[in-house]
Design a protein around this motif. Structure first.
Motif, PDB file in Angstrom:
ATOM      1  N   ASP A   1       0.829  -1.204   0.000  1.00 26.97           N
ATOM      2  CA  ASP A   1       0.000   0.000   0.000  1.00 26.97           C
ATOM      3  C   ASP A   1       0.865   1.257   0.000  1.00 26.97           C
ATOM      4  O   ASP A   1       0.531   2.255  -0.631  1.00 26.97           O
ATOM      5  N   HIS A   2       1.961   1.187   0.726  1.00 27.69           N
ATOM      6  CA  HIS A   2       2.888   2.319   0.810  1.00 27.69           C
ATOM      7  C   HIS A   2       4.307   1.794   0.633  1.00 27.69           C
ATOM      8  O   HIS A   2       4.723   0.872   1.340  1.00 27.69           O
ATOM      9  N   ARG A   3       5.027   2.372  -0.313  1.00 25.90           N
ATOM     10  CA  ARG A   3       6.427   1.996  -0.514  1.00 25.90           C
ATOM     11  C   ARG A   3       7.196   2.280   0.769  1.00 25.90           C
ATOM     12  O   ARG A   3       7.061   3.349   1.375  1.00 25.90           O
ATOM     13  N   GLU A   4       8.011   1.322   1.190  1.00 30.08           N
ATOM     14  CA  GLU A   4       8.798   1.473   2.416  1.00 30.08           C
ATOM     15  C   GLU A   4      10.252   1.699   2.026  1.00 30.08           C
ATOM     16  O   GLU A   4      10.923   0.783   1.546  1.00 30.08           O
ATOM     17  N   TYR A   5      10.707   2.917   2.207  1.00 30.94           N
ATOM     18  CA  TYR A   5      12.072   3.267   1.817  1.00 30.94           C
ATOM     19  C   TYR A   5      12.700   4.084   2.933  1.00 30.94           C
ATOM     20  O   TYR A   5      12.135   5.088   3.378  1.00 30.94           O
ATOM     21  N   GLY A   6      13.861   3.650   3.410  1.00 25.64           N
ATOM     22  CA  GLY A   6      14.562   4.378   4.443  1.00 25.64           C
ATOM     23  C   GLY A   6      14.555   3.626   5.765  1.00 25.64           C
ATOM     24  O   GLY A   6      14.329   2.410   5.821  1.00 25.64           O
ATOM     25  N   PRO A   7      14.796   4.337   6.867  1.00 28.46           N
ATOM     26  CA  PRO A   7      14.929   3.667   8.169  1.00 28.46           C
ATOM     27  C   PRO A   7      13.600   3.112   8.673  1.00 28.46           C
ATOM     28  O   PRO A   7      12.538   3.669   8.435  1.00 28.46           O
TER      29      PRO A   7
ATOM     30  N   MET B   1      15.078  -0.118   4.803  1.00 21.77           N
ATOM     31  CA  MET B   1      14.139  -0.716   3.853  1.00 21.77           C
ATOM     32  C   MET B   1      14.232  -0.030   2.492  1.00 21.77           C
ATOM     33  O   MET B   1      14.519   1.169   2.411  1.00 21.77           O
ATOM     34  N   SER B   2      13.938  -0.785   1.436  1.00 26.18           N
ATOM     35  CA  SER B   2      13.852  -0.212   0.096  1.00 26.18           C
ATOM     36  C   SER B   2      13.049  -1.172  -0.780  1.00 26.18           C
ATOM     37  O   SER B   2      13.604  -1.996  -1.490  1.00 26.18           O
ATOM     38  N   HIS B   3      11.698  -1.062  -0.696  1.00 25.26           N
ATOM     39  CA  HIS B   3      10.867  -1.999  -1.458  1.00 25.26           C
ATOM     40  C   HIS B   3       9.476  -1.409  -1.695  1.00 25.26           C
ATOM     41  O   HIS B   3       8.968  -0.619  -0.902  1.00 25.26           O
ATOM     42  N   GLY B   4       8.885  -1.825  -2.816  1.00 21.96           N
ATOM     43  CA  GLY B   4       7.525  -1.422  -3.150  1.00 21.96           C
ATOM     44  C   GLY B   4       6.536  -2.562  -3.066  1.00 21.96           C
ATOM     45  O   GLY B   4       5.324  -2.356  -3.106  1.00 21.96           O
ATOM     46  N   ASP B   5       7.045  -3.804  -2.953  1.00 19.01           N
ATOM     47  CA  ASP B   5       6.202  -4.982  -2.760  1.00 19.01           C
ATOM     48  C   ASP B   5       6.390  -5.487  -1.334  1.00 19.01           C
ATOM     49  O   ASP B   5       7.355  -5.115  -0.655  1.00 19.01           O
ATOM     50  N   ARG B   6       5.459  -6.356  -0.914  1.00 19.71           N
ATOM     51  CA  ARG B   6       5.625  -6.958   0.405  1.00 19.71           C
ATOM     52  C   ARG B   6       4.970  -8.331   0.423  1.00 19.71           C
ATOM     53  O   ARG B   6       4.116  -8.651  -0.406  1.00 19.71           O
TER      54      ARG B   6
ATOM     55  N   THR C   1       7.866  -4.901  10.967  1.00 18.91           N
ATOM     56  CA  THR C   1       7.977  -3.448  11.091  1.00 18.91           C
ATOM     57  C   THR C   1       6.593  -2.859  10.897  1.00 18.91           C
ATOM     58  O   THR C   1       5.636  -3.583  10.570  1.00 18.91           O
ATOM     59  N   ALA C   2       6.476  -1.551  11.047  1.00 17.15           N
ATOM     60  CA  ALA C   2       5.178  -0.897  10.879  1.00 17.15           C
ATOM     61  C   ALA C   2       4.625  -1.115   9.478  1.00 17.15           C
ATOM     62  O   ALA C   2       3.403  -1.205   9.288  1.00 17.15           O
ATOM     63  N   GLY C   3       5.485  -1.218   8.478  1.00 16.00           N
ATOM     64  CA  GLY C   3       5.019  -1.373   7.103  1.00 16.00           C
ATOM     65  C   GLY C   3       5.102  -2.784   6.562  1.00 16.00           C
ATOM     66  O   GLY C   3       4.600  -3.062   5.475  1.00 16.00           O
TER      67      GLY C   3
END
Length: 526
Positions: free
Chosen positions: A113-119, A142-147, A161-163
């Motif tokens: 739903d939300h790209r996770e990039y950074g700490p 983190m550096s990803h758009g899929d999960r 993590t939160a995401g």
């Protein structure tokens, strides 16, 4: 002796304890290999599509699946051999590698739903062996758009993590492990411990890989490969070719002849410096003046890839001719020693990575090469090469010198290469290096140099209009040259450099400072 490139097999020095890294197209998967080696275990990088037989040929203690830019659910997404899951070898998937593991074993991966990039903060639920000793919370990158949305049968959650509800997972009776974050990057402060847990707690490695072991294995391997024959060394004067020469010289002694080509693309005083250092080390050094030949080969070329390949082919032809000339004196010379390193191979499109630029000693080699290549450093990173040099007793003047590209000043000037522009760039380069050295910054920088931008610019000198060329100054910090950050040089140093360039170099009336890191830029401009 004329051989095709497909007949050539560079020498390898591989210890018994190894980990295989499957590269899924990440330009920075090399960091995983470096981290594994830093932890005392030798790593081998293979393309993601390597068949299981090729993977198992290395008798790996474990396999690591790298990150990559693709999505596992897209048509044509890169895969690994599905037989890997029945091979009984521990596997760690990182980012895309984890998603592929989940996808191939029956779980579900979808767009986040939300790209996770950074700490991000890892909340550890069950540490298992992978996260043992890290505590309940761990900072990660983190550096990803899929999960991962659903785990395969038999998998459990180690951390979230939160995401990412499945930020670290385990399956296959503890042999299959995945992390959504990147333990190989410096922004995951305890990533080294996580990788160490995989290597030592999961794979059962004992360690012991070092440059001392590399030298111990490389010397007898080179003796076997050269089997009493003579070899030429393509000596550029840089760190890589110097260490390659010293290593081969230790293996075969006077049967090695070092050839240093004065291309006319070198820095000021470099020919004299190289001659002094290497003859002082007791090596047979021949200097070949080919300045006119290289200028002719570069005449009219402006495209950087064309320049690199022209330099590469001219290098090889000069060496071939020198070998034929020497044959009358010493007999046949079938081998050519090069200082090719792993970053050269990666950036030239080796493995699964895209071609960034063709290094003259990789992508610039002609198909009808007349030598068998000897590349003892092909699998090493720059910091490992320097350590090998120290082990071989090379002086700091060689081991610690800043890298200089094989095509030389030809790729530090945008546009055509001419004798006039070379003279201008040599003067600019000298000034930059003098001021960096004067400020005591040389040992803190990976590289510092000048670039002729090819951009005409209006200036004013002595109340008169000038129309000169803008010069760019580039200074970066780095560990291995694969990633780099622009150096925060003191303003007073930049001021001295800019004033001297404009005042002392004819045709320069503007100076700019490059504040771009790698990525998105490369270190060299071409």
């Amino acid at each position: 002796m004329r051989m095709s490139m497909t007949d050539l097999e560079p020498s390898r020095v591989e210890p018994e304890e190894r980990v295989v890294i499957l590269d899924f197209g990440s330009q920075y998967g090399h960091l995983i290999a470096r981290r594994v080696r830093e932890l005392g275990v030798y790593s081998v990088v293979l393309p993601h599509h390597a068949p299981l037989a090729e993977i198992l040929r290395h008798r790996p203690r474990g396999v690591i699946l790298s990150g990559g830019p693709a999505s596992v659910y897209e048509p044509g997404a890169p895969q690994c051999d599905p037989g890997l899951w029945q091979a009984g070898v521990p596997v760690l998937g990182i980012c895309y590698g984890m998603q592929l593991m989940v996808h191939q074993l029956g779980g579900r991966v979808d767009r986040a739903d939300h790209r996770e990039y950074g700490p991000a903060t890892l909340e550890v639920e069950e540490p298992g062996r992978l996260l043992a000793g890290l505590g309940p919370r761990v900072d990660v990158w983190m550096s990803h758009g899929d999960r991962v949305d659903a785990l395969p049968p038999g998998f459990t959650v180690l951390a979230r993590t939160a995401g990412s509800p499945y930020a670290a997972v385990e399956g296959g009776d503890g042999r299959w492990l995945g992390v959504q974050f990147h333990p190989e990057v410096a922004h995951t402060p305890r990533g080294r411990e996580i990788l160490a847990n995989f290597l030592y707690r999961v794979c059962g490695c004992k360690g012991g890989w070092s440059m001392a072991e590399f030298v111990e294995r490389a010397v007898p391997a080179l003796r076997r490969q050269l089997a009493g024959a003579r070899a030429l060394c393509a000596l550029s004067g840089g760190v890589d070719s110097a260490v390659a020469a010293a290593l081969v010289h230790r293996a075969i002694g006077p049967r090695l002849i070092c050839v240093f080509v004065d291309t006319g693309l070198l820095r000021e005083g470099e020919v004299e410096e190289v001659r002094s250092i290497f003859t002082g080390l007791g090596m047979d050094l021949r200097v070949v003046d080919a300045r006119d030949r290289f200028l002719a080969a570069l005449d009219g070329l402006a495209d950087p890839e064309a320049k690199r390949k022209a330099v590469g082919e001219t290098f090889i032809r000069v060496f071939e001719e020198e070998a034929r000339r020497l044959e009358a004196q010493v007999g046949a010379i079938p081998f050519l020693v090069q200082g090719t390193t792993y970053p050269d191979v990666i950036e030239s499109g080796g493995g699964a990575a895209a071609t960034i630029k063709s290094h003259h000693n990789v992508g610039g080699l002609p198909a009808d090469l007349e030598f068998q290549l000897v590349e003892p450093l092909r699998d090493l990173f720059k910091d490992e090469v320097r350590e090998v040099g120290r082990r071989l007793g090379l002086p700091p003047a060689i081991v610690d010198r800043q890298p200089f590209p094989g095509p030389g000043l030809a790729i530090r000037m945008i546009g055509p290469v001419t004798a006039e522009r070379l003279q201008r760039l040599r003067a600019c380069d000298r000034i930059v290096r003098e001021e960096i050295r004067r400020a005591g910054l040389e040992d803190r920088l990976w590289q510092a140099f000048a670039v002729l931008t090819g951009t005409p610019t209006v200036g004013v000198m002595g109340d008169r209009r000038t129309y000169g060329e803008a010069v760019a100054v580039r200074a970066v910090t780095s560990d291995d040259g694969m990633t780099a950050d622009w150096a925060r040089l003191p303003y007073e140093v930049l001021d001295r450099i800019a004033r001297r360039l404009a005042n002392e170099v004819e045709g320069v009336n503007r100076v700019v400072y490059d504040v771009t890191s790698k990525p998105p830029a490369t270190i060299e401009w071409e």
